[in-house]
Design an enzyme around this catalytic site. Sequence first.
Site, PDB file in Angstrom:
ATOM      1  N   ASN A   2     116.180  -4.456 -18.950  1.00  0.00           N
ATOM      2  CA  ASN A   2     114.797  -4.518 -18.482  1.00  0.00           C
ATOM      3  C   ASN A   2     113.851  -4.335 -19.674  1.00  0.00           C
ATOM      4  OD1 ASN A   2     114.853  -1.706 -19.036  1.00  0.00           O
ATOM      5  ND2 ASN A   2     115.502  -1.280 -16.935  1.00  0.00           N
ATOM      6  N   CYS A  44     107.020  -8.498 -33.170  1.00  0.00           N
ATOM      7  CA  CYS A  44     108.006  -7.628 -32.550  1.00  0.00           C
ATOM      8  C   CYS A  44     107.903  -7.795 -31.038  1.00  0.00           C
ATOM      9  CB  CYS A  44     107.794  -6.173 -32.969  1.00  0.00           C
ATOM     10  SG  CYS A  44     106.409  -5.335 -32.131  1.00  0.00           S
ATOM     11  N   CYS A  47     104.558  -6.858 -29.742  1.00  0.00           N
ATOM     12  CA  CYS A  47     103.409  -7.669 -30.158  1.00  0.00           C
ATOM     13  C   CYS A  47     102.972  -8.621 -29.044  1.00  0.00           C
ATOM     14  CB  CYS A  47     103.754  -8.494 -31.396  1.00  0.00           C
ATOM     15  SG  CYS A  47     103.698  -7.596 -32.950  1.00  0.00           S
ATOM     16  N   CYS A  68     115.568 -18.451  -7.510  1.00  0.00           N
ATOM     17  CA  CYS A  68     116.649 -19.392  -7.239  1.00  0.00           C
ATOM     18  C   CYS A  68     117.960 -18.731  -7.647  1.00  0.00           C
ATOM     19  CB  CYS A  68     116.432 -20.701  -7.989  1.00  0.00           C
ATOM     20  SG  CYS A  68     117.703 -21.932  -7.671  1.00  0.00           S
ATOM     21  N   CYS A 121      98.861  -5.109 -32.755  1.00  0.00           N
ATOM     22  CA  CYS A 121     100.012  -4.550 -32.041  1.00  0.00           C
ATOM     23  C   CYS A 121      99.827  -3.046 -31.848  1.00  0.00           C
ATOM     24  CB  CYS A 121     101.299  -4.830 -32.825  1.00  0.00           C
ATOM     25  SG  CYS A 121     102.804  -4.204 -32.024  1.00  0.00           S
ATOM     26  N   CYS A 126     105.244  -1.335 -36.476  1.00  0.00           N
ATOM     27  CA  CYS A 126     105.100  -2.780 -36.649  1.00  0.00           C
ATOM     28  C   CYS A 126     103.908  -3.089 -37.555  1.00  0.00           C
ATOM     29  CB  CYS A 126     104.938  -3.464 -35.290  1.00  0.00           C
ATOM     30  SG  CYS A 126     104.662  -5.248 -35.389  1.00  0.00           S
TER      31      CYS A 126
END
Length: 244
Positions: A2, A44, A47, A68, A121, A126
């Site tokens: 997830n 990243c 981002c 589906c 970000c 980052c």
Amino acid sequence: DNYDARMVINQACLELEQNWMESGVSEDAVSGHIQLIEPGYSACFECVPPLVVASGIDEKTLKREGVCAASLPTTMGMVAGFLVQNTLKYLLNFGHVSAYLGYNAMKDYFPTMEIQPNPGCTNTACCKLQVKYADARKQRVVDKEAADKAAAEEDKAGPLHEENEWSISVVDEEEGGGGGDGAGGAEEQPQQQQEEQELAEGVHFSMPKADVIDAKTLEENAVETNDEEDVDDLRAQLEALNAK
């Protein structure tokens, strides 16, 4: 599998400056993507967050309407195959490694792109890496433009091997290799003898070509047959064998 799990991996890779291959399948199971995330060089995972997360929707409460289910295994298989192939190219250093490759099963659409890091970000690590590798990113762009220009010039250069260094040519099979129409020429030699002369030392044909088979060869390789036996007798013999 997830968003939270990917965020943990993203943070670890940023802190270690470790490249990683990320992939995913959409909620409706008919599209997906793979991407190579290079800290400081490309966006990243934080981002460019997924639309669901950027919209402030809780992933756990999202209603999965229009999914589906039948296409889920095939879509996941396609994306997994792309991911493994891209990883092999990256590790073994061959071919073109895709920075981002999407897959839309509904339209058989495969978008490719390079996602640049987001200066805004929300991940501090980052942003620091973006500053650290700013010059390297610019140089990478220059190198890519030079490579694309060289490839374009190579395409305009014309056919490969125009100089024909190895003197390779295509001729009609009927055009012989000398001898002409005069007596004693190569054309008067048996074809089988010519072919044997062209072969490497110690190599020979086990059987002659069909157009040079003589009566002796036919006699040596003849198959004995019994014309007195008809089809009914053969069928009876076969049935007897099957009955055993």
